[in-house]
Design a protein around this motif. Structure first.
Motif, short mmCIF file in Angstrom:
data_model
loop_
_atom_site.label_atom_id
_atom_site.label_comp_id
_atom_site.label_asym_id
_atom_site.label_seq_id
_atom_site.Cartn_x
_atom_site.Cartn_y
_atom_site.Cartn_z
N VAL A 70 -3.63 -10.61 14.94
CA VAL A 70 -4.94 -10.93 14.40
C VAL A 70 -5.83 -11.53 15.49
O VAL A 70 -7.00 -11.15 15.63
CB VAL A 70 -4.80 -11.91 13.21
N ALA A 71 -5.28 -12.43 16.28
CA ALA A 71 -6.06 -13.04 17.37
C ALA A 71 -6.48 -12.00 18.39
O ALA A 71 -7.61 -12.02 18.89
CB ALA A 71 -5.23 -14.14 18.03
N LEU A 72 -5.57 -11.06 18.71
CA LEU A 72 -5.90 -10.02 19.68
C LEU A 72 -6.98 -9.09 19.14
O LEU A 72 -7.93 -8.74 19.86
CB LEU A 72 -4.64 -9.23 20.01
N ALA A 73 -6.87 -8.69 17.88
CA ALA A 73 -7.89 -7.83 17.29
C ALA A 73 -9.25 -8.51 17.29
O ALA A 73 -10.28 -7.90 17.61
CB ALA A 73 -7.48 -7.44 15.87
N ARG A 74 -9.26 -9.79 16.95
CA ARG A 74 -10.53 -10.53 16.95
C ARG A 74 -11.12 -10.62 18.35
O ARG A 74 -12.34 -10.58 18.52
CB ARG A 74 -10.31 -11.92 16.37
N ALA A 75 -10.24 -10.74 19.35
CA ALA A 75 -10.72 -10.79 20.74
C ALA A 75 -11.41 -9.49 21.12
O ALA A 75 -12.30 -9.50 21.99
CB ALA A 75 -9.55 -11.07 21.68
N TYR A 76 -11.03 -8.38 20.45
CA TYR A 76 -11.69 -7.10 20.68
C TYR A 76 -12.91 -6.89 19.78
O TYR A 76 -13.49 -5.81 19.75
CB TYR A 76 -10.70 -5.96 20.44
N GLY A 77 -13.27 -7.91 19.02
CA GLY A 77 -14.44 -7.82 18.17
C GLY A 77 -14.20 -7.23 16.80
O GLY A 77 -15.15 -6.86 16.10
N VAL A 78 -12.93 -7.15 16.39
CA VAL A 78 -12.58 -6.57 15.09
C VAL A 78 -12.48 -7.68 14.05
O VAL A 78 -11.92 -8.75 14.32
CB VAL A 78 -11.23 -5.82 15.18
N GLU A 79 -12.99 -7.43 12.85
CA GLU A 79 -12.79 -8.35 11.74
C GLU A 79 -11.33 -8.25 11.29
O GLU A 79 -10.90 -7.19 10.82
CB GLU A 79 -13.72 -8.00 10.57
N ALA A 80 -10.57 -9.31 11.46
CA ALA A 80 -9.13 -9.23 11.24
C ALA A 80 -8.62 -10.46 10.50
O ALA A 80 -9.13 -11.57 10.69
CB ALA A 80 -8.40 -9.11 12.58
N TYR A 81 -7.59 -10.23 9.65
CA TYR A 81 -7.01 -11.30 8.84
C TYR A 81 -5.50 -11.14 8.82
O TYR A 81 -4.97 -10.03 8.87
CB TYR A 81 -7.56 -11.25 7.41
N GLU A 82 -4.83 -12.28 8.70
CA GLU A 82 -3.38 -12.27 8.59
C GLU A 82 -3.00 -11.92 7.16
O GLU A 82 -3.58 -12.45 6.20
CB GLU A 82 -2.82 -13.63 8.98
N GLY A 83 -2.02 -11.01 7.00
CA GLY A 83 -1.59 -10.64 5.66
C GLY A 83 -0.38 -9.74 5.67
O GLY A 83 -0.16 -8.97 6.62
N ASP A 84 0.40 -9.84 4.62
CA ASP A 84 1.60 -9.04 4.40
C ASP A 84 1.21 -7.75 3.69
O ASP A 84 0.43 -7.78 2.74
CB ASP A 84 2.57 -9.86 3.54
N ALA A 85 1.74 -6.62 4.15
CA ALA A 85 1.43 -5.33 3.52
C ALA A 85 1.82 -5.30 2.05
O ALA A 85 1.25 -4.54 1.27
CB ALA A 85 2.13 -4.20 4.27
N ARG A 86 2.77 -6.13 1.67
CA ARG A 86 3.22 -6.17 0.27
C ARG A 86 2.32 -7.03 -0.61
O ARG A 86 2.38 -6.92 -1.85
CB ARG A 86 4.65 -6.69 0.19
N TYR A 87 1.52 -7.89 0.01
CA TYR A 87 0.65 -8.82 -0.73
C TYR A 87 -0.67 -8.93 0.02
O TYR A 87 -0.97 -9.97 0.61
CB TYR A 87 1.31 -10.20 -0.84
N LEU A 88 -1.44 -7.87 0.00
CA LEU A 88 -2.66 -7.83 0.80
C LEU A 88 -3.67 -8.87 0.31
O LEU A 88 -3.94 -8.95 -0.89
CB LEU A 88 -3.28 -6.43 0.74
N PRO A 89 -4.25 -9.64 1.22
CA PRO A 89 -5.22 -10.67 0.83
C PRO A 89 -6.62 -10.07 0.63
O PRO A 89 -7.60 -10.49 1.24
CB PRO A 89 -5.19 -11.63 2.03
N LEU A 90 -6.67 -9.06 -0.24
CA LEU A 90 -7.88 -8.27 -0.41
C LEU A 90 -8.13 -8.04 -1.90
O LEU A 90 -7.18 -7.91 -2.68
CB LEU A 90 -7.74 -6.91 0.29
#
Length: 233
Positions: A70-90
């Protein structure tokens, strides 16, 4: 995905033949949409697919279990969040497109993960999935990458249909690479074996992948399976 594997992917993904090929496939799939929309990339790692989506005008969100990812994606300018594929925080019914590229094979409860993909899609929304195929190809490499399974066409189709999704297409990739993988599948793999490929090997694999796109071999046994499905309605 552990930190070592994440760092390896971040180091090689710009040039590695497979990550380049996966981006080509995603770009081709995006041409099917008349207008861009909202997308989520599940198991996004450094957010490379989200950057492809953004380049095509999509509003993209990355989800990954790893805080480092998540930190790396954000460093590339991507909106990113920590989450488990089984329990998506969406929220439910939010996205026009969901990506699960080389993710489901790492999840013990892949049925739950597939159901979550279906939940966050809008009615009529699309999911694009890629997975390694055929347990006959199982090797130390799969173990090193943290996979828990490889899929057959039948098991992948059943997984997505049981989640309430309607299959539109299932196709193979890596058909031309399969003989080489079968030859190497039983050798021991160490962390250092996951280092960047020699440039000549990488280019040869890239060229064979590009050739495969022009050949009528999508129904033949390969190394990966791709599937496109949609949520009814």
């Amino acid at each position: 995905m552990d930190t070592i594997e994440l760092q390896r992917i971040a180091r090689i993904e710009n040039d590695n033949w497979w990550y380049r090929e996966r981006r080509e496939i995603l770009s081709a799939e995006l041409l099917r949409f008349s207008v861009p929309g909202t997308a989520v990339d599940i198991g996004a790692a450094s957010g490379a697919s989200c950057r492809v989506l953004a380049g095509h005008g999509w509003s993209a969100t990355a989800i990954d279990l790893s805080p480092d990812a998540v930190a790396l994606a954000r460093a590339y300018g991507v909106e990113a969040y920590e989450g488990d594929a089984r329990y998506l925080p969406l929220p439910a019914c939010e996205y026009d497109l969901a990506l699960a590229l080389d993710v489901l094979e790492h999840v013990e409860d892949d049925e739950r993960a597939a159901a979550e993909v279906a939940r966050v899609l809008r009615p009529g929304g699309t999911v694009l999935v890629s997975v390694p195929c055929d347990m006959a190809l199982w090797s130390a490499h799969d173990v090193a990458l943290g996979r828990v399974r490889r899929y057959s066409r039948r098991t992948l189709v059943e997984l997505l249909e049981d989640a309430g999704l309607v299959l539109e297409r299932v196709w193979s990739r890596g058909v031309l690479h399969r003989p080489l993988l079968r030859l190497l599948r039983n050798r021991t793999v160490r962390r250092e074996d996951l280092a960047p490929l020699h440039p000549l090997v990488n280019e040869a694999l890239r060229m064979s992948a590009a050739l495969e796109r022009r050949l009528p071999v999508a129904s033949w046994p390969g190394v990966w399976l791709f599937a496109r499905a949609r949520r009814p309605g």
